[in-house]
Motif scaffolding. Structure first.
Motif, short mmCIF file in Angstrom:
data_model
loop_
_atom_site.label_atom_id
_atom_site.label_comp_id
_atom_site.label_asym_id
_atom_site.label_seq_id
_atom_site.Cartn_x
_atom_site.Cartn_y
_atom_site.Cartn_z
N HIS A 175 2.55 -19.60 -1.74
CA HIS A 175 2.84 -20.75 -0.88
C HIS A 175 1.53 -21.36 -0.41
O HIS A 175 0.48 -20.72 -0.41
N GLU A 176 1.61 -22.62 0.03
CA GLU A 176 0.41 -23.35 0.43
C GLU A 176 0.21 -23.38 1.93
O GLU A 176 -0.86 -23.76 2.41
N ASP A 177 1.21 -23.00 2.71
CA ASP A 177 1.09 -23.02 4.17
C ASP A 177 0.43 -21.73 4.64
O ASP A 177 1.06 -20.69 4.75
N LEU A 178 -0.87 -21.82 4.93
CA LEU A 178 -1.63 -20.63 5.32
C LEU A 178 -1.91 -20.59 6.82
O LEU A 178 -2.76 -19.84 7.28
N SER A 184 -6.97 -14.15 7.54
CA SER A 184 -7.14 -13.59 6.19
C SER A 184 -7.80 -14.61 5.28
O SER A 184 -8.68 -14.27 4.48
N GLN A 185 -7.37 -15.85 5.38
CA GLN A 185 -7.94 -16.92 4.56
C GLN A 185 -9.44 -17.03 4.79
O GLN A 185 -10.22 -17.14 3.84
N ALA A 186 -9.85 -16.99 6.06
CA ALA A 186 -11.27 -17.11 6.39
C ALA A 186 -12.07 -15.92 5.86
O ALA A 186 -13.18 -16.08 5.34
N SER A 187 -11.53 -14.71 6.00
CA SER A 187 -12.25 -13.52 5.55
C SER A 187 -12.36 -13.47 4.02
O SER A 187 -13.38 -13.04 3.47
N ILE A 188 -11.33 -13.93 3.33
CA ILE A 188 -11.36 -13.98 1.86
C ILE A 188 -12.43 -14.95 1.40
O ILE A 188 -13.24 -14.66 0.51
N ALA A 189 -12.45 -16.14 2.01
CA ALA A 189 -13.44 -17.16 1.65
C ALA A 189 -14.85 -16.68 1.93
O ALA A 189 -15.77 -16.89 1.14
N GLU A 190 -15.03 -16.00 3.07
CA GLU A 190 -16.35 -15.48 3.43
C GLU A 190 -16.82 -14.44 2.42
O GLU A 190 -17.99 -14.44 2.00
N ALA A 210 -2.72 -10.81 4.77
CA ALA A 210 -1.81 -11.85 4.31
C ALA A 210 -1.09 -11.46 3.03
O ALA A 210 0.07 -11.81 2.83
N PHE A 211 -1.76 -10.69 2.18
CA PHE A 211 -1.16 -10.26 0.91
C PHE A 211 -0.27 -9.04 1.11
O PHE A 211 0.77 -8.92 0.47
N ARG A 212 -0.66 -8.16 2.03
CA ARG A 212 0.06 -6.89 2.17
C ARG A 212 1.21 -6.94 3.17
O ARG A 212 2.14 -6.13 3.09
N TYR A 213 1.14 -7.89 4.11
CA TYR A 213 2.16 -7.94 5.15
C TYR A 213 2.76 -9.34 5.26
O TYR A 213 2.11 -10.34 4.91
N LEU A 214 3.98 -9.41 5.74
CA LEU A 214 4.65 -10.69 6.00
C LEU A 214 4.38 -11.09 7.43
O LEU A 214 4.76 -10.39 8.37
N ASN A 215 3.74 -12.22 7.61
CA ASN A 215 3.41 -12.71 8.96
C ASN A 215 4.45 -13.75 9.35
O ASN A 215 4.78 -14.65 8.61
N THR A 216 5.00 -13.60 10.56
CA THR A 216 6.00 -14.55 11.05
C THR A 216 5.55 -15.07 12.40
O THR A 216 4.89 -14.39 13.18
N SER A 217 5.95 -16.28 12.72
CA SER A 217 5.59 -16.86 14.02
C SER A 217 6.52 -16.30 15.11
O SER A 217 7.60 -15.81 14.83
#
Length: 221
Positions: A175-178, A184-190, A210-217
């Motif tokens: 999915h594109e909504d990060l 996780s996105q920031a740490s991967i990019a870094e 983000a890959f291993r767990y499901l994050n919900t609001s």
């Protein structure tokens, strides 16, 4: 050898360098007969730099530009290269805001024809090729003399590396909504910015929360 025998080919380093100078990329972002500097420029700006151009105006004209003999604004027949024709058709005030950024990137690929072959004269017009270009709105801005120099600049860009990491992350997550996975996105990019190694990028993605767990609001709970 013959036409049915595969063999390794040594490419000229002055003409080729990196994926963006290969026929697969160049042919897809062309018309059937001519180069398409707008398509090539838009792809680099949006997919390599992750910059948003917004929605084109409703009266945007997507008619392919082929160069050669064309009618100018006064109805006279003139001889134009693809570059000159693109410039003429996108120079208006409504167009210039985006095309002042798009066109200079796309023009740097004009050394390749619609099939991705190296050219010094255009197939459609016979006019000399001008592949000078410029990067605007990136962290490696500046003029470039042609496609190899453009690709070299992009290869030095932290912005491109971050964009590359984000594209791989969205593909891996499906999915594109990060928004919920921003950390996780920031740490991967870094991690990828530090090494530039695709293997390390993949490992960083699969080791991320983000890959291993499901994050919900909280609103969704």
């Amino acid at each position: 050898t013959d036409a049915d025998t595969w063999e390794w080919v040594e490419l000229d380093g002055a003409e080729r360098g990196g994926l963006l100078t290969r026929a697969a990329f160049l042919t897809v972002l062309s018309t059937k007969t001519a180069t398409a500097p707008i398509r090539r420029g838009v792809w680099v700006y949006q997919e390599a730099l992750c910059r948003d151009l917004g929605t084109p105006p409703p009266n945007a004209n997507d008619v392919p530009v082929n160069g050669g003999e064309v009618l100018d604004e006064n109805g006279n027949v003139v001889e134009r290269s693809v570059r000159e024709d693109v410039t003429a058709k996108t120079s208006g005030d409504v167009c210039a805001g985006c095309h002042n950024v798009i066109n200079p990137i796309g023009f740097a690929f004009e050394s390749y024809d619609a099939l991705g072959r190296w050219q010094t004269e255009e197939v459609t017009s016979g006019l000399p090729v001008d592949a000078s270009g410029e990067l605007i709105g990136s962290d490696v801005d500046g003029a470039v003399a042609g496609p190899v120099e453009l690709v070299s600049k992009l290869g030095q860009s932290e912005q491109v590396k971050s964009c590359f990491a984000d594209r791989w992350t969205t593909t891996a997550l499906g999915h594109e909504d990060l928004e919920l996975d921003a950390c996780s996105q920031a740490s991967i990019a870094e991690a990828f910015n530090e090494t530039g190694n695709i293997k390390e990028l993949i490992l960083a993605i699969i080791a991320s929360d983000a890959f291993r767990y499901l994050n919900t609001s909280e609103e969704g709970q």
